[in-house]
Design a protein around this motif. Structure first.
Motif, PDB file in Angstrom:
ATOM      1  N   ASP A 125       0.858  -1.192   0.000  1.00 13.40           N
ATOM      2  CA  ASP A 125       0.000   0.000   0.000  1.00 13.40           C
ATOM      3  C   ASP A 125       0.886   1.231   0.000  1.00 13.40           C
ATOM      4  OD1 ASP A 125      -1.860   1.978   0.296  1.00 13.40           O
ATOM      5  OD2 ASP A 125      -2.619   1.306   2.245  1.00 13.40           O
ATOM      6  N   ILE A 126       1.013   1.894  -1.148  1.00 17.01           N
ATOM      7  CA  ILE A 126       1.924   3.027  -1.235  1.00 17.01           C
ATOM      8  C   ILE A 126       1.416   4.236  -0.459  1.00 17.01           C
ATOM      9  CG2 ILE A 126       2.834   2.251  -3.446  1.00 17.01           C
ATOM     10  CD1 ILE A 126       1.207   4.498  -4.767  1.00 17.01           C
ATOM     11  N   ARG A 127       0.161   4.189  -0.032  1.00 16.53           N
ATOM     12  CA  ARG A 127      -0.364   5.290   0.792  1.00 16.53           C
ATOM     13  C   ARG A 127      -0.104   5.059   2.277  1.00 16.53           C
ATOM     14  NH1 ARG A 127      -5.723   7.918  -1.826  1.00 16.53           N
ATOM     15  NH2 ARG A 127      -5.179   7.653  -4.022  1.00 16.53           N
ATOM     16  N   ASN A 128       0.570   3.966   2.590  1.00 16.87           N
ATOM     17  CA  ASN A 128       0.866   3.647   3.987  1.00 16.87           C
ATOM     18  C   ASN A 128       2.253   3.019   4.083  1.00 16.87           C
ATOM     19  OD1 ASN A 128       0.458   3.334   6.770  1.00 16.87           O
ATOM     20  ND2 ASN A 128      -0.407   1.287   6.499  1.00 16.87           N
ATOM     21  N   LEU A 129       3.253   3.756   3.579  1.00 22.05           N
ATOM     22  CA  LEU A 129       4.624   3.266   3.573  1.00 22.05           C
ATOM     23  C   LEU A 129       5.413   3.909   4.714  1.00 22.05           C
ATOM     24  CD1 LEU A 129       5.613   3.379  -0.209  1.00 22.05           C
ATOM     25  CD2 LEU A 129       5.301   1.327   1.190  1.00 22.05           C
ATOM     26  N   ASN A 130       5.989   3.079   5.558  1.00 25.76           N
ATOM     27  CA  ASN A 130       6.867   3.566   6.609  1.00 25.76           C
ATOM     28  C   ASN A 130       8.293   3.697   6.086  1.00 25.76           C
ATOM     29  OD1 ASN A 130       5.017   3.530   8.985  1.00 25.76           O
ATOM     30  ND2 ASN A 130       4.927   1.344   8.509  1.00 25.76           N
ATOM     31  N   PHE A 131       8.964   4.764   6.491  1.00 25.88           N
ATOM     32  CA  PHE A 131      10.379   4.914   6.154  1.00 25.88           C
ATOM     33  C   PHE A 131      11.094   5.603   7.312  1.00 25.88           C
ATOM     34  CE2 PHE A 131       8.254   8.711   4.760  1.00 25.88           C
ATOM     35  CZ  PHE A 131       9.161   9.757   4.825  1.00 25.88           C
ATOM     36  N   ASN A 144       5.748   8.359   7.355  1.00 22.48           N
ATOM     37  CA  ASN A 144       4.836   7.476   6.657  1.00 22.48           C
ATOM     38  C   ASN A 144       4.216   8.253   5.506  1.00 22.48           C
ATOM     39  OD1 ASN A 144       2.044   6.225   6.082  1.00 22.48           O
ATOM     40  ND2 ASN A 144       2.998   4.663   7.368  1.00 22.48           N
ATOM     41  N   SER A 145       4.044   7.607   4.380  1.00 24.61           N
ATOM     42  CA  SER A 145       3.519   8.301   3.202  1.00 24.61           C
ATOM     43  C   SER A 145       2.146   8.907   3.439  1.00 24.61           C
ATOM     44  CB  SER A 145       3.491   7.362   2.002  1.00 24.61           C
ATOM     45  OG  SER A 145       2.717   6.209   2.262  1.00 24.61           O
ATOM     46  N   ASN A 146       1.380   8.363   4.396  1.00 24.13           N
ATOM     47  CA  ASN A 146       0.047   8.923   4.646  1.00 24.13           C
ATOM     48  C   ASN A 146       0.108  10.280   5.343  1.00 24.13           C
ATOM     49  OD1 ASN A 146       0.412   8.429   7.425  1.00 24.13           O
ATOM     50  ND2 ASN A 146      -0.710   6.495   7.374  1.00 24.13           N
ATOM     51  N   GLU A 147       1.296  10.688   5.782  1.00 24.57           N
ATOM     52  CA  GLU A 147       1.460  11.975   6.462  1.00 24.57           C
ATOM     53  C   GLU A 147       1.789  13.114   5.500  1.00 24.57           C
ATOM     54  OE1 GLU A 147       4.643  10.964   9.038  1.00 24.57           O
ATOM     55  OE2 GLU A 147       3.384   9.940  10.508  1.00 24.57           O
ATOM     56  N   THR A 175      10.399  15.552   3.503  1.00 20.56           N
ATOM     57  CA  THR A 175      10.987  14.888   4.673  1.00 20.56           C
ATOM     58  C   THR A 175      10.157  15.120   5.929  1.00 20.56           C
ATOM     59  OG1 THR A 175      13.114  14.506   5.800  1.00 20.56           O
ATOM     60  CG2 THR A 175      12.467  16.789   5.477  1.00 20.56           C
ATOM     61  N   PRO A 176      10.087  14.129   6.819  1.00 22.23           N
ATOM     62  CA  PRO A 176       9.425  14.327   8.112  1.00 22.23           C
ATOM     63  C   PRO A 176      10.358  15.047   9.087  1.00 22.23           C
ATOM     64  CG  PRO A 176      10.249  12.091   7.973  1.00 22.23           C
ATOM     65  CD  PRO A 176      10.537  12.740   6.636  1.00 22.23           C
ATOM     66  N   GLU A 177       9.856  15.306  10.267  1.00 20.20           N
ATOM     67  CA  GLU A 177      10.671  16.003  11.273  1.00 20.20           C
ATOM     68  C   GLU A 177      11.843  15.130  11.727  1.00 20.20           C
ATOM     69  OE1 GLU A 177       8.704  16.364  15.193  1.00 20.20           O
ATOM     70  OE2 GLU A 177       7.126  15.153  14.287  1.00 20.20           O
ATOM     71  N   GLY A 178      12.797  15.773  12.392  1.00 24.90           N
ATOM     72  CA  GLY A 178      13.941  15.055  12.940  1.00 24.90           C
ATOM     73  C   GLY A 178      15.239  15.312  12.218  1.00 24.90           C
ATOM     74  N   VAL A 179      15.250  16.290  11.301  1.00 24.09           N
ATOM     75  CA  VAL A 179      16.487  16.583  10.576  1.00 24.09           C
ATOM     76  C   VAL A 179      17.546  17.089  11.555  1.00 24.09           C
ATOM     77  CG1 VAL A 179      15.172  17.126   8.507  1.00 24.09           C
ATOM     78  CG2 VAL A 179      15.865  18.979  10.018  1.00 24.09           C
ATOM     79  N   SER A 180      18.801  16.802  11.261  1.00 28.53           N
ATOM     80  CA  SER A 180      19.887  17.265  12.126  1.00 28.53           C
ATOM     81  C   SER A 180      21.198  17.283  11.358  1.00 28.53           C
ATOM     82  CB  SER A 180      20.004  16.391  13.377  1.00 28.53           C
ATOM     83  OG  SER A 180      20.330  15.053  13.036  1.00 28.53           O
TER      84      SER A 180
END
Length: 203
Positions: A125-131, A144-147, A175-180
């Motif tokens: 499910d490409i609408r619910n991909l965790n990375f 997650n792609s749903n975000e 990109t999601p949060e957490g960059v550093s």
């Protein structure tokens, strides 16, 4: 081929950088010289003292198209992987303060490591991909792609109004949060679901 990237596509990342949410996708480009393939190392340039990692889902365009309707956009990509959008945050901030383009902070050599691509038919499910991204074994980013604020099809449709997409083009989707900050000696590992697809050593 070309690399097209979407900025400000996850609410958490928008908040952590204190940016404003855009009503339309924020688009920028990287040249093909930004690509790093096959787990090649990244050599930290001397022109920046504050390069950040930004892990992203990436999609591969499989045929040419322009002015693509969103309902047909799924026909224009055939695989998904993970990539890292290295960003020279100090250069970017300086450019933003002066109201100037911040292309140099995103488009420098080696700033786009990418993994192998996984065909869509191998993904549930490409609408619910965790990375996720680990730095020296510590989890730094999870998404997650749903975000995504702008999903794959909407992004492709929007870009194609302005830029013709061609087979082999790559889209970084935000990109999601957490960059550093990255440092010489760091080892970055990017995962799609529970499969490690990309390793980058900082030299």
């Amino acid at each position: 081929m070309k690399i097209i990237a979407v900025g400000r596509n996850y609410s958490g990342h928008i908040k952590e950088l204190q940016n404003k949410k855009s009503e339309e996708p924020v688009i920028f480009l990287k040249p093909d010289t930004a690509l790093l393939k096959k787990n090649a190392p990244f050599y930290h340039p001397s022109f920046s003292q504050n390069i950040h990692h930004e892990v992203e889902l990436i999609i591969r365009i499989c045929k040419e198209g322009k002015n693509i309707q969103e309902k047909f956009a799924h026909k224009y990509y055939d695989a998904i992987g993970v990539g890292i959008d290295f960003t020279a945050r100090d250069l970017q901030q300086k450019a933003k303060e002066q109201g100037l383009p911040w292309e140099l902070s995103k488009a420098f050599n080696g700033s786009a490591p990418i993994s192998e691509f996984i065909p869509l038919e191998e993904l549930d499910d490409i609408r619910n991909l965790n990375f996720s991204l680990f730095v020296n074994g510590e989890k730094k980013q999870v998404g997650n792609s749903n975000e995504m604020i702008f999903q794959f099809d909407e992004t492709i449709s929007y870009i194609s109004k302005f830029i013709t997409l061609k087979k082999g083009d790559i889209i970084f989707t935000g990109t999601p949060e957490g960059v550093s900050k990255i440092n010489i000696g760091d080892v970055l590992e990017a995962y799609l679901e529970d499969k490690k697809l990309l390793t980058v050593e900082i030299k």
